[in-house]
Scaffold this motif. Structure first.
Motif, PDB file in Angstrom:
ATOM      1  N   LYS A 170       0.856  -1.183   0.000  1.00  0.00           N
ATOM      2  CA  LYS A 170       0.000   0.000   0.000  1.00  0.00           C
ATOM      3  C   LYS A 170       0.894   1.236   0.000  1.00  0.00           C
ATOM      4  N   ILE A 171       0.904   1.957  -1.111  1.00  0.00           N
ATOM      5  CA  ILE A 171       1.864   3.055  -1.257  1.00  0.00           C
ATOM      6  C   ILE A 171       1.164   4.354  -1.651  1.00  0.00           C
ATOM      7  N   ARG A 172       1.873   5.450  -1.393  1.00  0.00           N
ATOM      8  CA  ARG A 172       1.484   6.782  -1.869  1.00  0.00           C
ATOM      9  C   ARG A 172       2.590   7.261  -2.796  1.00  0.00           C
ATOM     10  N   PHE A 173       2.219   7.803  -3.935  1.00  0.00           N
ATOM     11  CA  PHE A 173       3.191   8.165  -4.966  1.00  0.00           C
ATOM     12  C   PHE A 173       2.743   9.432  -5.674  1.00  0.00           C
ATOM     13  N   ALA A 174       3.642   9.999  -6.477  1.00  0.00           N
ATOM     14  CA  ALA A 174       3.376  11.263  -7.155  1.00  0.00           C
ATOM     15  C   ALA A 174       2.750  11.025  -8.521  1.00  0.00           C
ATOM     16  N   VAL A 175       1.749  11.847  -8.844  1.00  0.00           N
ATOM     17  CA  VAL A 175       1.128  11.810 -10.170  1.00  0.00           C
ATOM     18  C   VAL A 175       0.994  13.249 -10.673  1.00  0.00           C
ATOM     19  N   ASP A 176       0.863  13.378 -11.995  1.00  0.00           N
ATOM     20  CA  ASP A 176       0.637  14.701 -12.577  1.00  0.00           C
ATOM     21  C   ASP A 176      -0.826  15.089 -12.419  1.00  0.00           C
ATOM     22  N   GLN A 177      -1.050  16.340 -12.039  1.00  0.00           N
ATOM     23  CA  GLN A 177      -2.406  16.849 -11.883  1.00  0.00           C
ATOM     24  C   GLN A 177      -2.503  18.189 -12.603  1.00  0.00           C
ATOM     25  N   ILE A 543       0.601   2.998   8.273  1.00  0.00           N
ATOM     26  CA  ILE A 543       0.291   4.021   7.274  1.00  0.00           C
ATOM     27  C   ILE A 543       0.860   3.619   5.920  1.00  0.00           C
ATOM     28  N   PRO A 544       0.271   4.108   4.824  1.00  0.00           N
ATOM     29  CA  PRO A 544       0.805   3.791   3.494  1.00  0.00           C
ATOM     30  C   PRO A 544       2.239   4.279   3.340  1.00  0.00           C
ATOM     31  N   ILE A 545       3.003   3.600   2.510  1.00  0.00           N
ATOM     32  CA  ILE A 545       4.426   3.882   2.316  1.00  0.00           C
ATOM     33  C   ILE A 545       4.589   4.875   1.166  1.00  0.00           C
ATOM     34  N   VAL A 546       5.309   5.940   1.414  1.00  0.00           N
ATOM     35  CA  VAL A 546       5.564   6.934   0.369  1.00  0.00           C
ATOM     36  C   VAL A 546       6.746   6.465  -0.465  1.00  0.00           C
ATOM     37  N   MET A 547       6.560   6.372  -1.771  1.00  0.00           N
ATOM     38  CA  MET A 547       7.597   5.860  -2.672  1.00  0.00           C
ATOM     39  C   MET A 547       7.642   6.644  -3.966  1.00  0.00           C
ATOM     40  N   ASP A 548       8.833   6.766  -4.506  1.00  0.00           N
ATOM     41  CA  ASP A 548       8.998   7.311  -5.853  1.00  0.00           C
ATOM     42  C   ASP A 548       8.930   6.142  -6.825  1.00  0.00           C
ATOM     43  N   MET A 549       7.863   6.045  -7.571  1.00  0.00           N
ATOM     44  CA  MET A 549       7.691   4.929  -8.501  1.00  0.00           C
ATOM     45  C   MET A 549       8.536   5.090  -9.760  1.00  0.00           C
ATOM     46  N   GLU A 550       9.183   6.263  -9.901  1.00  0.00           N
ATOM     47  CA  GLU A 550      10.035   6.499 -11.068  1.00  0.00           C
ATOM     48  C   GLU A 550      11.449   6.829 -10.614  1.00  0.00           C
ATOM     49  N   ASP A 551      11.910   6.139  -9.560  1.00  0.00           N
ATOM     50  CA  ASP A 551      13.211   6.493  -8.991  1.00  0.00           C
ATOM     51  C   ASP A 551      14.381   6.156  -9.914  1.00  0.00           C
ATOM     52  N   LYS A 552      14.184   5.272 -10.885  1.00  0.00           N
ATOM     53  CA  LYS A 552      15.274   4.926 -11.808  1.00  0.00           C
ATOM     54  C   LYS A 552      15.177   5.687 -13.124  1.00  0.00           C
ATOM     55  N   ALA A 553      14.176   6.553 -13.248  1.00  0.00           N
ATOM     56  CA  ALA A 553      14.035   7.323 -14.481  1.00  0.00           C
ATOM     57  C   ALA A 553      15.172   8.328 -14.604  1.00  0.00           C
ATOM     58  N   THR A 554      15.633   8.538 -15.835  1.00  0.00           N
ATOM     59  CA  THR A 554      16.712   9.492 -16.080  1.00  0.00           C
ATOM     60  C   THR A 554      16.323  10.409 -17.228  1.00  0.00           C
ATOM     61  N   SER A 609       8.577  14.579   0.250  1.00  0.00           N
ATOM     62  CA  SER A 609       9.525  13.484   0.413  1.00  0.00           C
ATOM     63  C   SER A 609       9.991  12.968  -0.940  1.00  0.00           C
ATOM     64  N   ILE A 610       9.070  12.807  -1.874  1.00  0.00           N
ATOM     65  CA  ILE A 610       9.426  12.332  -3.215  1.00  0.00           C
ATOM     66  C   ILE A 610      10.252  13.380  -3.950  1.00  0.00           C
ATOM     67  N   ILE A 611       9.861  14.645  -3.824  1.00  0.00           N
ATOM     68  CA  ILE A 611      10.599  15.729  -4.471  1.00  0.00           C
ATOM     69  C   ILE A 611      12.025  15.793  -3.932  1.00  0.00           C
ATOM     70  N   ASN A 612      12.174  15.587  -2.620  1.00  0.00           N
ATOM     71  CA  ASN A 612      13.501  15.640  -2.015  1.00  0.00           C
ATOM     72  C   ASN A 612      14.390  14.518  -2.532  1.00  0.00           C
ATOM     73  N   GLY A 613      13.820  13.308  -2.672  1.00  0.00           N
ATOM     74  CA  GLY A 613      14.588  12.204  -3.234  1.00  0.00           C
ATOM     75  C   GLY A 613      15.064  12.498  -4.645  1.00  0.00           C
ATOM     76  N   LYS A 614      14.188  13.124  -5.438  1.00  0.00           N
ATOM     77  CA  LYS A 614      14.585  13.517  -6.795  1.00  0.00           C
ATOM     78  C   LYS A 614      15.724  14.533  -6.763  1.00  0.00           C
ATOM     79  N   ALA A 615      15.626  15.483  -5.828  1.00  0.00           N
ATOM     80  CA  ALA A 615      16.648  16.523  -5.739  1.00  0.00           C
ATOM     81  C   ALA A 615      18.013  15.935  -5.365  1.00  0.00           C
ATOM     82  N   ILE A 616      18.016  14.944  -4.459  1.00  0.00           N
ATOM     83  CA  ILE A 616      19.270  14.320  -4.033  1.00  0.00           C
ATOM     84  C   ILE A 616      19.951  13.620  -5.202  1.00  0.00           C
ATOM     85  N   ASP A 617      19.162  12.951  -6.043  1.00  0.00           N
ATOM     86  CA  ASP A 617      19.721  12.188  -7.167  1.00  0.00           C
ATOM     87  C   ASP A 617      19.785  12.989  -8.464  1.00  0.00           C
TER      88      ASP A 617
END
Length: 880
Positions: A170-177, A543-554, A609-617
C-alpha cells in the motif's frame, strides 16, 4: 578509521572571478587566503602521475564555489564554457563529485594537462549520445576522498543483480495533476503539478543494489595497505566506473558445505575458489554499458586492460567501525523527531539524557568531564591543551573557574543543538546492508531463502546482538512513513557468518525497507538504528508507504559536447534539497485545526519526500520535480526552534511560535540553558593548589602586573559589549551609529588572540619569570579581585601556571573491557554496577569505564579508537 592524506587546493568564490573578469593575478600571500584542505582522491593521484609533482600543494586544480550562482547565470555559463586564468595559466572545467554538485562547487584543471587527464578518465571510451548527468556523475567518483591502493589488482568478479517482486504494498506516490489558475494579469492559465495518489501495487526491487561480498583475505590485504588499526570488514570501494560496498564473507566455506565449487559471473564465465575474490553485483559496475562491445567476458578484460594502461588504482573510500569504536549514543536531528505522534510529556523525555549529560559536565563530575574532554587514562600527551594538562596534573582543577568556563564554552554548541532537536539518543549510524546469506545463495545458484524474514534485521554492538523492535532512520528524513520499525533477531546462520560485521544494519531482502528510507541503497548509505521505546510509541506502522515509482528514471540521452556538458552543469546547479526539507519542516510544525487540514498537510509532506529524493539524485539522473505552487506559498515561515539550526537560520527575523513539540521543548531548553550557564559550582575550589609557596612576590612587580590586569578587564568588557551589540544588530542599530552595516555585522568576528597576545607580551616585559607571573595572576584573580575576569590567568600565565600547580595522582576513565559483552561469545559477561566494591565502573554515552591512574607515555597505547571523542566520531560519520 583514519582519513586519507590532505592536500592544499585553491578555492575561489564565483563573485571574485566575475569581478576580475575570470583573470586573477594574486601574490603568494593573497593566495594563502583561498587555500583549503582536500583529502586525497583518484583524480589528485592521476594529476600527480602526469605532472610528477607529489607535493602537498595541488596547483593544477582549482575549485570555485558557485553557491548562489542563479543570480549570475550568464556569467556562470561563461565560466563553464571558457574557464578561468590564474597567474597566466588557463584552467578549464573538470569533474564534480556528488557532494560538490549538491553544494554548488565546480573544479577547473590546468589546460596543459586537461586533455591527458580526460583521456585517462574516459579510458578512451567515447559515446556519441548518453545520459550526460549520469555519465559525468560516474566520472566524478574520481573526486571522492579515498585511500589509493597502489599496484594491487585483486580478482573482481561481477555477478548478476537479483530482483524480486514484493507483492501488495500500500503506497502513496506522485502523479501529474492539471490545474487552472488566474495569473497576476487576470488571465486563466493551465498548470501541471505533482500531487499525491494512493494505490496497492506489486513493487519490483533490486535486492542487493550497490553491494557485494569479499573474501577474508581481502580484508587482511586492505588492512595492510591502508594501515588500519582495525579490520575493515565492510569496505566502500572506488575505481573508474565502480562504486559500492562489499562485506567480508567466508563464502568459500559456505559454498563447499553446500556442494558449490564455482560461481558464474554476469557474462557466463565460471570462477573457482583458487584465489580470494571480490564479488561485486552488476549494479556496482557503472561502466558495463560504456565498455560493452562483444557482450561477453572480453568486455571485462578490456576494462582491465584500459585500467592498467592508464595507470588507475583501486581506492577505498571508507570502512566500518570496529565494535569497540562504534558509538552507543548518537545525536539525532529534528527531522526524525518532528513527526512523532507523542504527547509533549513523552516527547520531552527524549531530552533527559542530554540534559543530564550537560549538567554533569558543568558540575565538574570528574568522569563525565574527563570523557567529554577526551582525557582518558591512556590519552597520549600530545593530544592535550593547557586546560587538560592542568586537570591531568591535578583533577581538582576541574573546579577552577577558568577550566569550568572552558567546559561551558565547549558545551555551548551542544546546548544550542539540543534546542533544535539534536539530542543524544541510544542509537548509532550503521552501514545499510542487504542479507549476505541471501546474496551468497543467489551468487551460488542456490535457493534464495536468506536468514531473515520480512520484518527482521540483524545488528549488534559492544553489548551483544540486538533483540526486539528498533527504529531504522535515514537522513534526510521527510515524512512519517520513513520511520521503519524492524524486529532485531539472531540465529545460527547469522551468528556464524555475520557476527564479525560490526557497524552494519543487516536487513532482510523480503521487504521494501530501502525504498521506504527515501530510496536508500546499499552502496554506502548509512542508517540510524535507534533503541528508544518512547519513539516507537509515536510511529504508526500501518500508514501507506511513500515511494517514488520512477526512482530509476533518467533524462534523455544527448550528445556529449562541450555545449551539452555546460548546459547539463547549469541545470544541475539548481539545488532544492534544503528548500524542500525546510518546507516539510514548516508543515510538520503547523498545528492543523481540523482532521481535514491535517490530512492536507500530510499529503504535502509526502509529496515533498518524493521531491527531495529527486533533488538528491538530480546530478545523476537529471530528473527534478519542482515544489508545487500551493505548497510553496505557505511553506516559508520556519518554526522557532530552527533559529538554532545554524548561522543562516539564526539571522532570520520571522519564526512561527506554534505549539509544536519541538517549539515547546526549545523554549524550555532556553530557560534551562540560562540556569546552566550561570550556575554556581557545587564544590569549593582551593585556588592555593595553583600557587608556588616558595616564590616571593616583589611589590613593584605585583603592582605593574596589576595595572595590566585592570586594563585587560576593562578592554575585554568593552569588546564583549561591542560584540553583543553587533550580534543583536537590530536591537542596537541606533547605538552603533552607522559604524557597521547589517551585512558586515553578520560576518563580524573579533580577533581575540590579538588582544591576548598584546597583554601576555606586556606582562612578560614587566615579569619575565613565568612562575612568578602565574603566582601574581592567581593572587589578583582569586584574592584581590575575585569577581573580575579570571581568563587573565590562562591567557597570560598558562606556562608558569602549569609548572606551579601542585601535582596529585588522580584517577581517569579507562574503557572497561571486562565490563562489556563479547558479541561472539556464547553468553554475556555481567556488567559491573557502580556499587560493585571490587570493580567500580561508570557509564558514559552507553559505554562502561573504570577509574585508573594516568598511564605514562611509555606505557600508553596510542590507539585510542575505543574511546573516540564525540567530535571525532561525528566527523567520521558525516564524512561518509
Amino acid at each position: 578509521m583514519h582519513a586519507p592524506k590532505s592536500y592544499s587546493v585553491r578555492k575561489f568564490p564565483l563573485k571574485l572571478l566575475i569581478d576580475h573578469q575570470y583573470h586573477l593575478e594574486l601574490t603568494p600571500r593573497e593566495e594563502q587566503l583561498y587555500l583549503v584542505k582536500q583529502q586525497d582522491n583518484q583524480l589528485f593521484r592521476l594529476i600527480r602521475s602526469i605532472t610528477g609533482n607529489s607535493g602537498e600543494f595541488q596547483p593544477c586544480l582549482v575549485f570555485v564555489n558557485c553557491k548562489g550562482g542563479k543570480s549570475y547565470e550568464s556569467e556562470l555559463f561563461t565560466l563553464i564554457r571558457v574557464g578561468l586564468w590564474l597567474g597566466g595559466r588557463h584552467y578549464v572545467i573538470s569533474e564534480r563529485s556528488a557532494s560538490m554538485t549538491r553544494s554548488g562547487i565546480l573544479s577547473f584543471i590546468d589546460e596543459t594537462i586537461g586533455e591527458e587527464v580526460n583521456r585517462r578518465i574516459t579510458m578512451e571510451i567515447h559515446m556519441e549520445h548518453t545520459v550526460l548527468s549520469k555519465y559525468y556523475a560516474y566520472r566524478g567518483l574520481l573526486l571522492s576522498s579515498c585511500h589509493c591502493l597502489e599496484n594491487w589488482y585483486p580478482k573482481i568478479v561481477i555477478v548478476p543483480d537479483y530482483e524480486r517482486v514484493i507483492p501488495a504494498q500500500k503506497i502513496r506516490f506522485a502523479v501529474d495533476q492539471k490545474i487552472c489558475f488566474t495569473d497576476k494579469n487576470g488571465a486563466e492559465r493551465d498548470w501541471v503539478q505533482k500531487e499525491i495518489a494512493q494505490d496497492t501495487v506489486d513493487v519490483r526491487i533490486n535486492v542487493f543494489d550497490g553491494s557485494g561480498i569479499h573474501h577474508p583475505a581481502i580484508t587482511a590485504r586492505v588492512r595492510e595497505l591502508t594501515g588500519s588499526r582495525t579490520a575493515p570488514t565492510t569496505i566502500l570501494w572506488r575505481a573508474p566506473y565502480i562504486k559500492g560496498v562489499t562485506h567480508e564473507m567466508d563464502y568459500e566455506t559456505f559454498y563447499r558445505e553446500r556442494g558449490v565449487d564455482r560461481i558464474t559471473d554476469v557474462w557466463g564465465r565460471e570462477h573457482d575458489f583458487s584465489q580470494p575474490m571480490i564479488l561485486m553485483t552488476e549494479s556496482m559496475y557503472k561502466g558495463k554499458k560504456y565498455f560493452e562491445q562483444h557482450k561477453d567476458y572480453t568486455d571485462w578484460e578490456r576494462y582491465w586492460e584500459c585500467f592498467r594502461k592508464f595507470g588507475h588504482c583501486i581506492g577505498v573510500a571508507k570502512w566500518n567501525y570496529s565494535v569497540e569504536e562504534e558509538p552507543l549514543y548518537t545525536r539525532a536531528n529534528y527531522q526524525i523527531l518532528q513527526d512523532l505522534n507523542l504527547s509533549y510529556q513523552d516527547f520531552a523525555s527524549l531530552a533527559r539524557y542530554s540534559i543530564g549529560w550537560a549538567e554533569r559536565i558543568v558540575s565538574g563530575d570528574p568522569l563525565t568531564a574527563c570523557c567529554f574532554l577526551g582525557l582518558f587514562a591512556d590519552t597520549p600527551e600530545e593530544s592535550l591543551n593547557d586546560y587538560t594538562r592542568a586537570v591531568l596534573k591535578n583533577s581538582e582543577m576541574l573546579k577552577e573557574d577558568g577550566v569550568r568556563s572552558y567546559l561551558i564554552s565547549l558545551l555551548r554548541k551542544y546546548r544550542d543543538d539540543f534546542k533544535c532537536g539534536k539530542l543524544f539518543l541510544k542509537s548509532a549510524f550503521k552501514f545499510l546492508t542487504a542479507d549476505p546469506i541471501l546474496l551468497m545463495e543467489h551468487i551460488g545458484g542456490l535457493e534464495p531463502t536468506g536468514a531473515l524474514q520480512a520484518d527482521e534485521f540483524y545488528s549488534f554492538d559492544i553489548h551483544g546482538p540486538y533483540r526486539g523492535k528498533r527504529l531504522i532512520e535515514r537522513n534526510p528524513h521527510i515524512c512519517r512513513s520513513e520511520h521503519v520499525i524492524l524486529n532485531a533477531v539472531t540465529n545460527d546462520l547469522l551468528d556464524r557468518y555475520c557476527s564479525h560485521l560490526s557497524n552494519t544494519c543487516i536487513i532482510n531482502g523480503k521487504s521494501i525497507t530501502p525504498q521506504r528510507l527515501n530510496g536508500a541503497d546499499f552502496d554506502g548509505d548509512l542508517v540510524l538504528v535507534v533503541d528508544e521505546p518512547v519513539m516507537l510509541k509515536g510511529v504508526d506502522p500501518d500508514i501507506p508507504i511513500v515511494m517514488d515509482m520512477e526512482d530509476k528514471a533518467t533524462a534523455m540521452e544527448e550528445p556529449d559536447t562541450p555545449e551539452g556538458r555546460a548546459l547539463m552543469i547549469m541545470r544541475t546547479m539548481n539545488n532544492i534539497i534544503g528548500e524542500t526539507s525546510n518546507c516539510a519542516t514548516v508543515y510538520h510544525n503547523k498545528m492543523p485545526r481540523t482532521p481535514e487540514q491535517k490530512a492536507v498537510y500530510e499529503s504535502y509532506i509526502d509529496l515533498l519526500s518524493i521531491i527531495n529524493g529527486k533533488a538528491i539524485d538530480y546530478a545523476k539522473t537529471g530528473m527534478l520535480y519542482q515544489i508545487p505552487r500551493n505548497i510553496a506559498k505557505y511553506g516559508h515561515t520556519l518554526p522557532y526552534f530552527m533559529k538554532y539550526a545554524g548561522p543562516y537560520y539564526s539571522s532570520l527575523k520571522e519564526f512561527s511560535r506554534s505549539q509544536s513539540n519541538l517549539n515547546r521543548l526549545c523554549l524550555e531548553l532556553e530557560k534551562w540553558d540560562k540556569t546552566l550557564r550561570f550556575a554556581k559550582p557545587c564544590a569549593q575550589f582551593d585556588y592555593r593548589i595553583m600557587l608556588d609557596p616558595d616564590i616571593t612576590v616583589p611589590a613593584g612587580t605585583f603592582e605593574a602586573v596589576e595595572q595590566i590586569y585592570l586594563d585587560f578587564c576593562r578592554e575585554m568588557g568593552e569588546l564583549g559589549r561591542e560584540q553583543s551589540m553587533i550580534r543583536n544588530y537590530d536591537k542596537y542599530k541606533d547605538e552603533l551609529d552607522g559604524r557597521i552595516t547589517r551585512k558586515d555585522a553578520q560576518a563580524f568576528l573579533i580577533n581575540w588572540q590579538f588582544y591576548y597576545d598584546k597583554y601576555r607580551n606586556a606582562c612578560k616585559e614587566v615579569c619575565p619569570d613565568a612562575k612568578l607571573l602565574a603566582n601574581i595572576a592567581v593572587l589578583l584573580c582569586y584574592e584581590k579581585y575575585p569577581k573580575k575576569n579570571k581568563k587573565f590567568i590562562w591567557r597570560v600565565a598558562a606556562d608558569g601556571l602549569l609548572e606551579n600547580i601542585r601535582a596529585r595522582d588522580g584517577l581517569f576513565p579507562l574503557l572497561d573491557e571486562q565490563g562489556q559483552i563479547d558479541p561472539k561469545g556464547p553468553s554475556p559477561i555481567p556488567v559491573c554496577e557502580e556499587n560493585d566494591a571490587d570493580r567500580e565502573t561508570y557509564e558514559y554515552l552507553g559505554k562502561r569505564y573504570r577509574l585508573s591512574p594516568y598511564l605514562e607515555a611509555s606505557q600508553n597505547q596510542t590507539d585510542n579508537s575505543n574511546h573516540l571523542t564525540i567530535n571525532q566520531a561525528e566527523e567520521v560519520i558525516y564524512d561518509r
